[in-house]
Design a protein around this motif. Structure first.
Motif, PDB file in Angstrom:
ATOM      1  N   SER A 235     -33.565  47.024 -35.955  1.00  8.97           N
ATOM      2  CA  SER A 235     -34.468  46.788 -34.845  1.00  8.97           C
ATOM      3  C   SER A 235     -33.729  46.772 -33.503  1.00  8.97           C
ATOM      4  O   SER A 235     -32.971  47.691 -33.197  1.00  8.97           O
ATOM      5  CB  SER A 235     -35.225  45.468 -35.091  1.00  8.97           C
ATOM      6  OG  SER A 235     -36.215  45.243 -34.130  1.00  8.97           O
ATOM      7  N   VAL A 236     -33.929  45.734 -32.701  1.00  6.73           N
ATOM      8  CA  VAL A 236     -33.299  45.664 -31.378  1.00  6.73           C
ATOM      9  C   VAL A 236     -31.778  45.581 -31.497  1.00  6.73           C
ATOM     10  O   VAL A 236     -31.051  46.016 -30.589  1.00  6.73           O
ATOM     11  CB  VAL A 236     -33.857  44.460 -30.587  1.00  6.73           C
ATOM     12  CG1 VAL A 236     -33.240  44.398 -29.200  1.00  6.73           C
ATOM     13  CG2 VAL A 236     -35.377  44.572 -30.461  1.00  6.73           C
ATOM     14  N   GLY A 237     -31.274  45.065 -32.613  1.00  5.62           N
ATOM     15  CA  GLY A 237     -29.827  45.034 -32.805  1.00  5.62           C
ATOM     16  C   GLY A 237     -29.214  46.414 -32.775  1.00  5.62           C
ATOM     17  O   GLY A 237     -28.113  46.608 -32.241  1.00  5.62           O
ATOM     18  N   ALA A 238     -29.922  47.407 -33.324  1.00  6.15           N
ATOM     19  CA  ALA A 238     -29.408  48.773 -33.319  1.00  6.15           C
ATOM     20  C   ALA A 238     -29.305  49.331 -31.910  1.00  6.15           C
ATOM     21  O   ALA A 238     -28.428  50.151 -31.624  1.00  6.15           O
ATOM     22  CB  ALA A 238     -30.293  49.665 -34.183  1.00  6.15           C
ATOM     23  N   THR A 239     -30.189  48.891 -31.017  1.00  9.52           N
ATOM     24  CA  THR A 239     -30.081  49.367 -29.628  1.00  9.52           C
ATOM     25  C   THR A 239     -28.823  48.818 -28.966  1.00  9.52           C
ATOM     26  O   THR A 239     -28.228  49.480 -28.110  1.00  9.52           O
ATOM     27  CB  THR A 239     -31.322  48.981 -28.806  1.00  9.52           C
ATOM     28  OG1 THR A 239     -31.372  47.563 -28.601  1.00  9.52           O
ATOM     29  CG2 THR A 239     -32.607  49.436 -29.501  1.00  9.52           C
ATOM     30  N   ALA A 240     -28.395  47.613 -29.350  1.00  9.04           N
ATOM     31  CA  ALA A 240     -27.141  47.065 -28.816  1.00  9.04           C
ATOM     32  C   ALA A 240     -25.956  47.909 -29.273  1.00  9.04           C
ATOM     33  O   ALA A 240     -25.011  48.142 -28.505  1.00  9.04           O
ATOM     34  CB  ALA A 240     -26.963  45.613 -29.266  1.00  9.04           C
ATOM     35  N   LEU A 241     -25.994  48.372 -30.517  1.00 11.02           N
ATOM     36  CA  LEU A 241     -24.940  49.264 -31.003  1.00 11.02           C
ATOM     37  C   LEU A 241     -24.928  50.572 -30.217  1.00 11.02           C
ATOM     38  O   LEU A 241     -23.868  51.088 -29.851  1.00 11.02           O
ATOM     39  CB  LEU A 241     -25.140  49.554 -32.489  1.00 11.02           C
ATOM     40  CG  LEU A 241     -24.706  48.460 -33.469  1.00 11.02           C
ATOM     41  CD1 LEU A 241     -25.232  48.775 -34.865  1.00 11.02           C
ATOM     42  CD2 LEU A 241     -23.192  48.295 -33.489  1.00 11.02           C
ATOM     43  N   ALA A 242     -26.115  51.126 -29.950  1.00  8.90           N
ATOM     44  CA  ALA A 242     -26.196  52.395 -29.230  1.00  8.90           C
ATOM     45  C   ALA A 242     -25.655  52.261 -27.805  1.00  8.90           C
ATOM     46  O   ALA A 242     -24.948  53.148 -27.318  1.00  8.90           O
ATOM     47  CB  ALA A 242     -27.639  52.889 -29.208  1.00  8.90           C
ATOM     48  N   VAL A 243     -25.977  51.169 -27.149  1.00 10.34           N
ATOM     49  CA  VAL A 243     -25.482  50.945 -25.791  1.00 10.34           C
ATOM     50  C   VAL A 243     -23.964  50.777 -25.793  1.00 10.34           C
ATOM     51  O   VAL A 243     -23.251  51.340 -24.952  1.00 10.34           O
ATOM     52  CB  VAL A 243     -26.176  49.713 -25.175  1.00 10.34           C
ATOM     53  CG1 VAL A 243     -25.481  49.291 -23.886  1.00 10.34           C
ATOM     54  CG2 VAL A 243     -27.642  50.031 -24.900  1.00 10.34           C
TER      55      VAL A 243
ATOM     56  N   LEU B 221     -16.443  47.244 -31.851  1.00  9.55           N
ATOM     57  CA  LEU B 221     -17.688  46.577 -32.205  1.00  9.55           C
ATOM     58  C   LEU B 221     -18.692  47.526 -32.838  1.00  9.55           C
ATOM     59  O   LEU B 221     -19.454  47.137 -33.728  1.00  9.55           O
ATOM     60  CB  LEU B 221     -18.296  45.922 -30.960  1.00  9.55           C
ATOM     61  CG  LEU B 221     -17.561  44.681 -30.454  1.00  9.55           C
ATOM     62  CD1 LEU B 221     -18.030  44.312 -29.060  1.00  9.55           C
ATOM     63  CD2 LEU B 221     -17.761  43.508 -31.419  1.00  9.55           C
ATOM     64  N   VAL B 222     -18.690  48.773 -32.410  1.00 13.21           N
ATOM     65  CA  VAL B 222     -19.620  49.750 -32.977  1.00 13.21           C
ATOM     66  C   VAL B 222     -19.124  50.246 -34.334  1.00 13.21           C
ATOM     67  O   VAL B 222     -19.884  50.317 -35.310  1.00 13.21           O
ATOM     68  CB  VAL B 222     -19.824  50.930 -32.011  1.00 13.21           C
ATOM     69  CG1 VAL B 222     -20.729  51.983 -32.642  1.00 13.21           C
ATOM     70  CG2 VAL B 222     -20.433  50.439 -30.696  1.00 13.21           C
ATOM     71  N   ALA B 223     -17.852  50.583 -34.415  1.00 14.14           N
ATOM     72  CA  ALA B 223     -17.300  51.152 -35.648  1.00 14.14           C
ATOM     73  C   ALA B 223     -17.390  50.184 -36.817  1.00 14.14           C
ATOM     74  O   ALA B 223     -17.499  50.609 -37.979  1.00 14.14           O
ATOM     75  CB  ALA B 223     -15.850  51.568 -35.422  1.00 14.14           C
ATOM     76  N   ALA B 224     -17.350  48.885 -36.548  1.00 17.90           N
ATOM     77  CA  ALA B 224     -17.435  47.899 -37.622  1.00 17.90           C
ATOM     78  C   ALA B 224     -18.787  47.943 -38.341  1.00 17.90           C
ATOM     79  O   ALA B 224     -18.914  47.409 -39.441  1.00 17.90           O
ATOM     80  CB  ALA B 224     -17.192  46.499 -37.064  1.00 17.90           C
TER      81      ALA B 224
END
Length: 320
Positions: A22-30, A53-56
């Motif tokens: 959900s919204v957590g995935a948008t934080a990864l994208a940003v 943080l993204v690669a993890a």
């Protein structure tokens, strides 16, 4: 492959999420955009923690955060959109980094980042001695971030205080319990947040920020135009079709449209703050992008909901 729109076509009251949901995935994208910008030949911002943080979150996310979007292939339209998103995120990050430099130079030592996501400013900015950075977000998101950073030996450059609470709940009490002092001037940040709140929740958020802000406090906000013309079913479907390259190549489906509370008559952030005692200074995202050498087509920014304003505001007296 997880299709967020198929799993959950909208939002629900009291919904929660992990970092890949959900919204957590948008934080990864940003954060992926910040990672990609950091390794450009002449980066506008540097976030040395973004890729980590993204690669993890997994190899597909690591590809999204790479220096070159090889997964796009030779599709010039997809590459152009990818570059525009990276440029926008670089510009907004630069704007809010500069905001924190300004407010701490003016003596503020209490910072609150609302819906912090994968913001790493507590770890990467040069904070003056005595600065406390409070981060509010969903418990699973904050846990993912702090555990990932600590596992790699990252050290905060200020006193870092995660506050795991939903912004739709009674977050001021949790913030105060964590040590926040409403009697001291505070620098607040609401970046990439407002469209994920219903209109009434946005108003309530601003009311609570004002009620817990001593004179001299500041707030910085990313305001979104949310023009109904950009959120018709046809426009949403067109944006979703443009994301097919990501779904097919990486197995990731980030459909921000399905997660936003759009077209609900929300208040303009700058106008709301100005009418409640804040002295507001705002710049359009298009103008700020042009100023920093990352100009983008205004119609295209509007098409992707990036045609809002970046603003800073100061409270010199009581908010009410």
């Amino acid at each position: 492959m997880t299709d967020l729109s198929d799993v959950r076509p909208g939002r629900a009251e009291g919904d929660s999420w992990d970092i890949t949901e959900s919204v957590g995935a948008t934080a990864l994208a940003v954060a992926a955009s910040r990672a990609a910008e950091t390794v450009q030949p002449e980066p506008l911002i540097r976030d040395e923690f973004a890729f980590l943080l993204v690669a993890a979150a997994g190899p597909a996310w690591a590809q999204l955060a790479g220096s070159e979007p090889h997964w796009i292939g030779d599709d010039p339209e997809a590459r152009r959109i990818h570059d525009m998103a990276r440029n926008y995120q670089a510009v907004r990050t630069h704007y809010f980094d500069d905001y924190f430099t300004e407010v701490t130079h003016d003596g503020i030592r209490q910072v609150v980042i609302l819906a912090a996501g994968l913001d790493s400013r507590a770890f990467r900015l040069d904070w003056p001695a005595g600065t406390i950075v409070y981060e509010i977000d969903q418990p699973k998101v904050l846990h993912y971030k702090t555990e990932t950073l600590h596992a790699h030996g990252a050290l905060a450059r200020a006193e870092h205080v995660p506050v795991p609470v939903d912004l739709r709940d009674e977050w001021p009490a949790a913030l105060i319990d964590a040590g926040f002092d409403p009697g001291q001037p505070t620098a607040w940040l609401a970046e990439g947040l407002l469209p994920y709140l219903p209109a009434e929740a946005q108003d309530r958020l601003f009311e609570l920020v004002g009620a817990h802000s001593a004179p001299g406090s500041r707030v910085a906000v990313e305001g979104f135009a949310m023009d109904p013309a950009s959120f018709t079913p046809e426009k949403r479907a067109a944006r979703r079709a443009r994301g097919e390259k990501m779904r097919a190549s990486l197995g990731l489906d980030i459909d921000a449209d399905a997660l936003m509370y759009a077209c609900d008559g929300r208040a303009d952030a700058a106008e709301w703050l100005a009418s409640h005692g804040w002295e507001v200074d705002a710049v359009s995202s298009a103008d700020e992008m042009a100023r920093l050498g990352r100009a983008a087509d205004a119609d295209e920014l509007a098409e992707f909901g990036l045609d809002g304003v970046l603003l800073r505001a100061r409270l010199d007296g009581e908010s009410r």
